[in-house]
Motif scaffolding. Structure first.
Motif: not given
Length: 202
Positions: A81-84, A86-103, A134-140
């Motif tokens: 699972y990958l988590v993003n 959502v950014t910008e105003e409604k109707g304007s499709p864009a997002a930021v993918l979160i790829r890594a965290l420091e626990p 890694g984006p899959g690792n952080l959602t896990t």
DNA sequence: CGTTCGATGCACT
DNA sequence: GTGCATCGAACGT
């Protein structure tokens, strides 16, 4: 302090940069877990070939077209699972993918979830800085699933907080793990951080 | 160091 | 049926 939806209603590259150093927190069954964001990628509009909005509006990518400050979660490669955000105003499709965290919180819970993941049962438990690398690792590690798709990031159980953490050095590089759209330097990291994904000494 | 490849689910053509 | 915004082990230099 939880970031308000206004935070996300801005140009995506600005949101991406400002998400570094913020805290992604999930309170779920089994307890709470949280990490400091150290790596993100921006995906901006139907003209961005790597953005899920490139084919236009579909049932899957509909959250990208919705209001900002909402989570867009999807299953990738049938495994992760990958988590993003959502950014910008409604109707304007864009997002930021979160790829890594420091626990930051719930390290034991993260270790248990990583150990339980089926594709690495029986493998050694990752070291602390690898738990959310890694984006899959952080959602896990945080227990984020499809059930969190379209949930607002402005209220529990899934939130992003400003902990007043200063960010050392920000670095922009091309996005990784994609085959198109690599010419844009839309990956934003805390330079040299141990938890940033990609090739690096472990 | 580097590259390749299997596991796995589902949206989309 | 094809192709992924992945992970990590297994191989080749």
């Amino acid at each position: 302090m939880i970031l308000p939806s206004d935070f996300y209603a801005r140009p995506t590259l600005e949101v991406a940069r400002d998400l570094l150093g913020k805290i992604l927190r999930h309170r779920g069954r089994g307890g709470a877990a949280a990490g400091r964001i150290v790596e993100v990628e921006a995906y901006i509009g139907e003209d961005d070939p790597a953005c899920h909005a490139a084919p236009g509006l579909t049932p899957r990518n509909a959250p990208l077209y919705g209001p900002p400050g909402v989570a867009y979660v999807y299953l990738n490669y049938g495994l992760h699972y990958l988590v993003n955000a959502v950014t910008e105003e409604k109707g304007s499709p864009a997002a930021v993918l979160i790829r890594a965290l420091e626990p930051v919180d719930g390290l034991d819970l993260m270790r248990r979830r990583r150990a339980r993941a089926k594709w690495r049962r029986g493998k050694p438990i990752p070291s602390d800085h690898e738990l959310c690398r890694g984006p899959g690792n952080l959602t896990t590690a945080l227990g984020i699933t499809l059930a969190h798709n379209e949930l607002p990031l402005t209220k529990p159980p899934l939130v992003i907080e400003d902990a007043g953490s200063a960010v050392e050095k920000i670095e922009w590089t091309p996005r990784i793990g994609i085959r198109v759209g690599t010419e844009q330097p839309w990956r934003c990291t805390i330079a040299g951080h141990l938890s940033v994904s990609g090739s690096r000494a472990r």
